[in-house]
Design a protein around this motif. Sequence first.
Motif, mmCIF file in Angstrom:
data_model
loop_
_atom_site.group_PDB
_atom_site.id
_atom_site.type_symbol
_atom_site.label_atom_id
_atom_site.label_comp_id
_atom_site.label_asym_id
_atom_site.label_seq_id
_atom_site.Cartn_x
_atom_site.Cartn_y
_atom_site.Cartn_z
ATOM 1 N N SER A 75 0.834 -1.193 0.000
ATOM 2 C CA SER A 75 0.000 0.000 0.000
ATOM 3 C C SER A 75 0.865 1.238 0.000
ATOM 4 C CB SER A 75 -0.935 -0.001 1.214
ATOM 5 O OG SER A 75 -0.192 -0.142 2.409
ATOM 6 N N HIS A 122 -4.638 9.990 -2.638
ATOM 7 C CA HIS A 122 -5.386 8.804 -2.262
ATOM 8 C C HIS A 122 -4.429 7.713 -1.799
ATOM 9 C CE1 HIS A 122 -4.486 8.080 -6.561
ATOM 10 N NE2 HIS A 122 -4.504 6.784 -6.268
ATOM 11 N N VAL A 124 -3.795 3.605 -1.621
ATOM 12 C CA VAL A 124 -4.113 2.369 -2.335
ATOM 13 C C VAL A 124 -3.644 1.190 -1.490
ATOM 14 C CG1 VAL A 124 -3.716 0.988 -4.413
ATOM 15 C CG2 VAL A 124 -3.777 3.484 -4.570
ATOM 16 N N SER A 125 -4.441 0.154 -1.434
ATOM 17 C CA SER A 125 -4.029 -1.098 -0.806
ATOM 18 C C SER A 125 -4.316 -2.247 -1.766
ATOM 19 C CB SER A 125 -4.790 -1.345 0.503
ATOM 20 O OG SER A 125 -4.525 -2.650 1.003
ATOM 21 N N ARG A 142 -9.224 1.631 -2.344
ATOM 22 C CA ARG A 142 -8.702 2.995 -2.396
ATOM 23 C C ARG A 142 -9.558 3.902 -1.527
ATOM 24 N NH1 ARG A 142 -5.655 3.961 -7.543
ATOM 25 N NH2 ARG A 142 -5.410 1.891 -8.494
ATOM 26 N N VAL A 143 -8.932 4.940 -0.980
ATOM 27 C CA VAL A 143 -9.660 5.977 -0.263
ATOM 28 C C VAL A 143 -9.059 7.313 -0.678
ATOM 29 C CG1 VAL A 143 -8.173 5.754 1.789
ATOM 30 C CG2 VAL A 143 -10.413 6.836 1.980
ATOM 31 N N HIS A 192 -8.460 2.274 2.998
ATOM 32 C CA HIS A 192 -8.140 1.537 1.781
ATOM 33 C C HIS A 192 -7.943 0.050 2.074
ATOM 34 C CE1 HIS A 192 -4.685 3.089 3.854
ATOM 35 N NE2 HIS A 192 -3.836 2.353 3.180
#
Length: 209
Positions: A75, A122, A124-125, A142-143, A192
């Motif tokens: 991430s 943002h 990501v994971s 994602r956030v 995420h």
Amino acid sequence: MSRILAGQVVIATHNAGKLVEMRELLAPFGVAAVSAGELGLPEPDETGTMFAENAAIKAHAAAQASGLPAFADDSGLCVDALDGAPGIFSARWAGAAKDFSGAMARILAELDRRGATDRRAHFVSALVLAWPDGHTELFEGRVFGDLVEPRGTAGFGYDPMFRPDGFERTFGEISSEEKHGVDWQSGNALSHRARAFVALAAACLRRPG
């Protein structure tokens, strides 16, 4: 067809913060978790060019070394005005000492150097489950939010400088329960990693009983 995970899994991480979050996410499903660090497994070189590739490298290495299914996360933080950096190099920006306060200062300094007013970013994971026989499952979450001056001591990594959309607080000011807790009736999650885990759980986990 997705494969169901049961019994024991290796969490392919040496990061204490990730380990805590992953154990809390797995707990409702009755899956026992041991970390790669606890098993003394080496950290493989992350030579991928995408989050999913690096997560797969870690998961497969742990599965082969342990003979157990392995669960890995890769991430990072992607900053729009920095062309997606630090991205897959998020941990490396913190250096060998894991100095994320320095890494956050570097991001803000680079934004200032570029004269960038856009603070969108943002997380990501990518989560990968790998079995010793090579079977692989991949899920991503994602956030989105904005970067601010770092606030709060909760979380880890870049959390204190990331304010998710719809919140006035940063991830550094949000409790772990709120950050990666999951409403299993609706499937809603904030972080995420939790969002990726919701997809993984739907495909590969079953609640006991």
